[in-house]
Enzyme design. Sequence first.
Site, PDB file in Angstrom:
ATOM      1  N   GLU A 237      32.713  23.749 -27.932  1.00  0.00           N
ATOM      2  CA  GLU A 237      31.704  22.702 -28.177  1.00  0.00           C
ATOM      3  C   GLU A 237      30.900  22.932 -29.449  1.00  0.00           C
ATOM      4  O   GLU A 237      30.409  21.983 -30.069  1.00  0.00           O
ATOM      5  CB  GLU A 237      30.761  22.583 -26.980  1.00  0.00           C
ATOM      6  CG  GLU A 237      31.382  21.954 -25.742  1.00  0.00           C
ATOM      7  CD  GLU A 237      32.100  22.949 -24.844  1.00  0.00           C
ATOM      8  OE1 GLU A 237      32.299  24.111 -25.269  1.00  0.00           O
ATOM      9  OE2 GLU A 237      32.466  22.579 -23.714  1.00  0.00           O
TER      10      GLU A 237
ATOM     11  N   PHE B  57      25.821  23.473  -9.326  1.00  0.00           N
ATOM     12  CA  PHE B  57      26.929  23.943 -10.151  1.00  0.00           C
ATOM     13  C   PHE B  57      26.855  23.310 -11.545  1.00  0.00           C
ATOM     14  O   PHE B  57      26.741  22.107 -11.689  1.00  0.00           O
ATOM     15  CB  PHE B  57      28.265  23.586  -9.485  1.00  0.00           C
ATOM     16  CG  PHE B  57      29.450  23.990 -10.313  1.00  0.00           C
ATOM     17  CD1 PHE B  57      29.695  25.327 -10.602  1.00  0.00           C
ATOM     18  CD2 PHE B  57      30.302  23.033 -10.836  1.00  0.00           C
ATOM     19  CE1 PHE B  57      30.780  25.703 -11.388  1.00  0.00           C
ATOM     20  CE2 PHE B  57      31.390  23.403 -11.624  1.00  0.00           C
ATOM     21  CZ  PHE B  57      31.630  24.749 -11.904  1.00  0.00           C
ATOM     22  N   GLN B  58      26.928  24.152 -12.561  1.00  0.00           N
ATOM     23  CA  GLN B  58      26.858  23.744 -13.972  1.00  0.00           C
ATOM     24  C   GLN B  58      25.581  22.976 -14.309  1.00  0.00           C
ATOM     25  O   GLN B  58      25.586  22.068 -15.146  1.00  0.00           O
ATOM     26  CB  GLN B  58      28.104  22.948 -14.373  1.00  0.00           C
ATOM     27  CG  GLN B  58      29.358  23.828 -14.279  1.00  0.00           C
ATOM     28  CD  GLN B  58      30.545  23.258 -15.003  1.00  0.00           C
ATOM     29  OE1 GLN B  58      30.711  22.053 -15.078  1.00  0.00           O
ATOM     30  NE2 GLN B  58      31.379  24.139 -15.550  1.00  0.00           N
TER      31      GLN B  58
ATOM     32  N   LYS C  26      25.022  12.627 -13.948  1.00  0.00           N
ATOM     33  CA  LYS C  26      26.316  12.004 -13.640  1.00  0.00           C
ATOM     34  C   LYS C  26      26.162  10.679 -12.883  1.00  0.00           C
ATOM     35  O   LYS C  26      26.921   9.737 -13.108  1.00  0.00           O
ATOM     36  CB  LYS C  26      27.171  12.979 -12.825  1.00  0.00           C
ATOM     37  CG  LYS C  26      28.584  12.489 -12.636  1.00  0.00           C
ATOM     38  CD  LYS C  26      29.501  13.554 -12.067  1.00  0.00           C
ATOM     39  CE  LYS C  26      30.935  13.013 -12.011  1.00  0.00           C
ATOM     40  NZ  LYS C  26      31.866  14.010 -11.464  1.00  0.00           N
TER      41      LYS C  26
ATOM     42  N   MET D 179      27.564  40.393 -46.738  1.00  0.00           N
ATOM     43  CA  MET D 179      26.131  40.225 -46.994  1.00  0.00           C
ATOM     44  C   MET D 179      25.327  41.316 -46.277  1.00  0.00           C
ATOM     45  O   MET D 179      24.330  41.811 -46.805  1.00  0.00           O
ATOM     46  CB  MET D 179      25.683  38.833 -46.559  1.00  0.00           C
ATOM     47  CG  MET D 179      24.279  38.465 -46.994  1.00  0.00           C
ATOM     48  SD  MET D 179      24.053  38.661 -48.774  1.00  0.00           S
ATOM     49  CE  MET D 179      24.292  36.986 -49.335  1.00  0.00           C
TER      50      MET D 179
HETATM   51  C1  LIG Z   1      26.157  33.668 -36.072  1.00  0.00           C
HETATM   52  C2  LIG Z   1      25.642  34.654 -37.055  1.00  0.00           C
HETATM   53  N1  LIG Z   1      25.593  35.973 -36.733  1.00  0.00           N
HETATM   54  C3  LIG Z   1      25.137  36.870 -37.624  1.00  0.00           C
HETATM   55  C4  LIG Z   1      24.710  36.485 -38.864  1.00  0.00           C
HETATM   56  C5  LIG Z   1      24.194  37.515 -39.861  1.00  0.00           C
HETATM   57  N2  LIG Z   1      25.072  37.561 -41.045  1.00  0.00           N
HETATM   58  C6  LIG Z   1      24.776  36.910 -42.185  1.00  0.00           C
HETATM   59  S1  LIG Z   1      25.952  37.064 -43.359  1.00  0.00           S
HETATM   60  C7  LIG Z   1      26.880  38.038 -42.376  1.00  0.00           C
HETATM   61  C8  LIG Z   1      28.197  38.580 -42.848  1.00  0.00           C
HETATM   62  C9  LIG Z   1      29.226  37.544 -43.054  1.00  0.00           C
HETATM   63  O1  LIG Z   1      30.469  38.169 -43.287  1.00  0.00           O
HETATM   64  P1  LIG Z   1      31.685  37.368 -43.894  1.00  0.00           P
HETATM   65  O2  LIG Z   1      31.872  36.099 -43.185  1.00  0.00           O
HETATM   66  O3  LIG Z   1      32.864  38.282 -43.982  1.00  0.00           O
HETATM   67  O4  LIG Z   1      31.165  36.990 -45.329  1.00  0.00           O
HETATM   68  P2  LIG Z   1      30.892  37.916 -46.624  1.00  0.00           P
HETATM   69  O5  LIG Z   1      29.417  38.186 -46.651  1.00  0.00           O
HETATM   70  O6  LIG Z   1      31.696  39.161 -46.481  1.00  0.00           O
HETATM   71  O7  LIG Z   1      31.293  37.081 -47.766  1.00  0.00           O
HETATM   72  C10 LIG Z   1      26.252  38.243 -41.142  1.00  0.00           C
HETATM   73  C11 LIG Z   1      26.786  39.088 -40.057  1.00  0.00           C
HETATM   74  C12 LIG Z   1      24.748  35.104 -39.139  1.00  0.00           C
HETATM   75  N3  LIG Z   1      24.296  34.604 -40.302  1.00  0.00           N
HETATM   76  N4  LIG Z   1      25.240  34.225 -38.238  1.00  0.00           N
END
Ligand SMILES: Cc1ncc(C[n+]2csc(CCOP(=O)(O)OP(=O)(O)O)c2C)c(N)n1
Lengths: 163, 579
Positions: free
Chosen positions: B58, B120-121, B170, B487
């Site tokens: 979703e 439920f749900q 529902k 990052m």
């Molecule tokens: C759902 C979610 N969980 C954690 C984060 C924290 N976060 C920000 S950037 C990042 C790393 C992203 O890694 P990747 O997709 O490999 O991109 P890169 O930075 O290596 O280009 C994380 C864990 C986030 N922004 N969103």
Amino acid sequence: MRHIISVLLENESGALARLVGLFAQRGYNIDSLTVAPTEDATLSRLTLVTHGNDQVIEQITKQLHKLIEVVKLTDLNDAPHLERELMLVKVKASGAQRDEVKRCADIFRGQIIDVTASTYTVQLVGTSDKLDAFIQALAGTPILEVVRSGVSGIARGEKTLAL
Amino acid sequence: MTSQTKQTEMLSGAAMVIRALADEGVEYLYGYPGGAVLHIYDALFQQSKVKHVLVRHEQAATHMADAYARASGKAGVVLVTSGPGATNAVTGIATAYMDSIPMVVLTGQVMSHLIGDDAFQETDMLGISRPICKHNMSVRRPEDIPAIIKKAFYIAQSGRPGPVVIDIPKDMTIPSQTFPYHYPSEVKLRSYQPKLKGHSGQIKKAISALLTAKKPILYAGGGVIMGGASDELTELAQVLNLPVTNTLMGLGCYPASDKQFIGMLGMHGSYEANQTMHHADLILAVGARFDDRVTNNTKKFCPDATIIHIDIDPASISKTINAHIPIVGLVKPVLIEMLELLQQKKKKLDSAAMKKWWQQIDEWRAVHGGRYDSEAPLLKPQYVIEQVSKITKGNAFVCSDVGQHQMFAAQYYGFNKPNRWINSGGLGTMGFGLPAAMGVKLNYPDADVVCVTGEGSIQMNIQELSTCKQYGLGVKIINLNNGYLGMVKQWQDMNYESRYASSYMDSLPDFVKLAEAYGHVGIRVTEPEQLMPALERAFALKDQLVFLDIHIDPKEHVYPMQIPGGAMNEMFLSKTERT
Ligand SMILES: Cc1ncc(C[n+]2csc(CCOP(=O)(O)OP(=O)(O)O)c2C)c(N)n1
Ligand SMILES: [Mg+2]
């Protein structure tokens, strides 16, 4: 600074939760909150006491305005206004204390609305400050229970908060 | 009274839901079925106007609807079941909310008489979604459905846009119970009347300030894009010869290839944009909100600037930075009024001052104009983005995930048109990219639609490769694979002496095989010279999804990067240089 904000709210389920949620979510204070339907059954009137610096109060009023169900609001502090709060105090009243409590209630224009052999219940209406002062004046008398309604407010003179 | 003699149609609540969407002009509904919405799905099945897209999770439905809204300006629509269906949609609702994206989300609910019984749900979706949507409502009487849906679209798309949730028990949709159907042509709410025009006195003041400024800058955000005011903004900037910077959300609202564009501002903004902001004596902020990722330390923010702030949301004005000339209104009519005033004005710009200002800006440009080591043996992500821009002629819809790759895409693609850069700016939702690209591709089948992602982000909604197969969505996935949550790693390099706590992605799948397993084309790129041929092949395969797994330099950092706690213009410029 302490502010009293009056709000006209659509009398719909969820509206109050949304308003209270806003305060929790954004870290604003609620010192007291009163809410009840008005003479127009589709509207609730709410009086909210909060505190914060000017910037915070400005944000509070703007964020309140953004809620879809908020119809109108006013910061009562912007103009002369009246505020009242109702308090019920149950105190231990036996022996010499019985007279003392009665005298004190009279001075504050309170009424004793329930009596038992050992307790009095006093009803008092006034500003929050006055209610605080009454509690202080009771020093020495064991207080069994205090219930306060929270503040209701209204502007003085011809100014109104209405549709 | 001829119109009243026309017989009123009798429809069930379920049929009304779908019919109201059709009457609202909705073409696609993104969703996933379940017990609480089965009546609605059955009604959906029995008509052909509203088409349903079955996602695999979703969250993806919400991002698809969201991205459609970002590309088109119109609300996207989602249908999910109660309980887990609704909670799975939460991330997508919050994503849209943070970026002010119009969306209507229909969530199923247990029967009215069961609400509150832990049935439920059952989840309290109104309670859960309250802080992350513009408004939410529940249906109490089936006959109210058309009016509620109309109201939802109105609220979602007007004022400062945002997602609206409608919770539908529902028993409001029982097929055998029918009611008169009438779809209202408009809604009026006494408690919600967003302002349209700006205050003329304030607009006059703004013009005088602009004409006397010696070091002005135009700082434009996502509000310009959602407000459909890019043309007016561009004209105003050009009439006044203003340097223009965009927020992450505003990219594309002013053409990046124009010489007056000085790049994105903020945390990973360009050197020249952050310097120009810091030294400006006047900031014209349009549809932007002085977000903490822009201002850096608000106490040190642009000390000499008079601030004009145009925004539809009064609560955005003077929230973090005090505005001297606030203008509340839709950006488009406000900008039009400003342009008209400028035409009447005899007074001209201080051209000597502007010349000096531009000289200064050009010096900043020369110091640091988007440099990276293009001679390095490993593939650089910046280079990849530049090549993607080249092959798509800067015209693609670029849908990004979150991380370093997002910033590289923002910095290096060069957006010349609004609504083409689609990313989760406010919430920073990893997993947004692929479903977003799908939402755009479905609605703009002839356009190039790129998903820029990382090996971390793509795995958050990778199951949607299956949806892409089902609906033939020829998205091009640019997986900037650095083997790290890049990052996070960058912050660990800069603040934690390179202790890579859980930022290394071990056991990565073979993305090429994975793409193939889902029935798509996968191409791996490990050497710089493989890149262009791979891109050419990928974009030549018009209707196919191509997954490009591009192995890039794992050590690359995003620069510039503002120094925490500093002013706007205090930045790290590379691993060894700072301002
Ligand atoms: C759902 C979610 N969980 C954690 C984060 C924290 N976060 C920000 S950037 C990042 C790393 C992203 O890694 P990747 O997709 O490999 O991109 P890169 O930075 O290596 O280009 C994380 C864990 C986030 N922004 N969103
Ligand atoms: Mg990565």
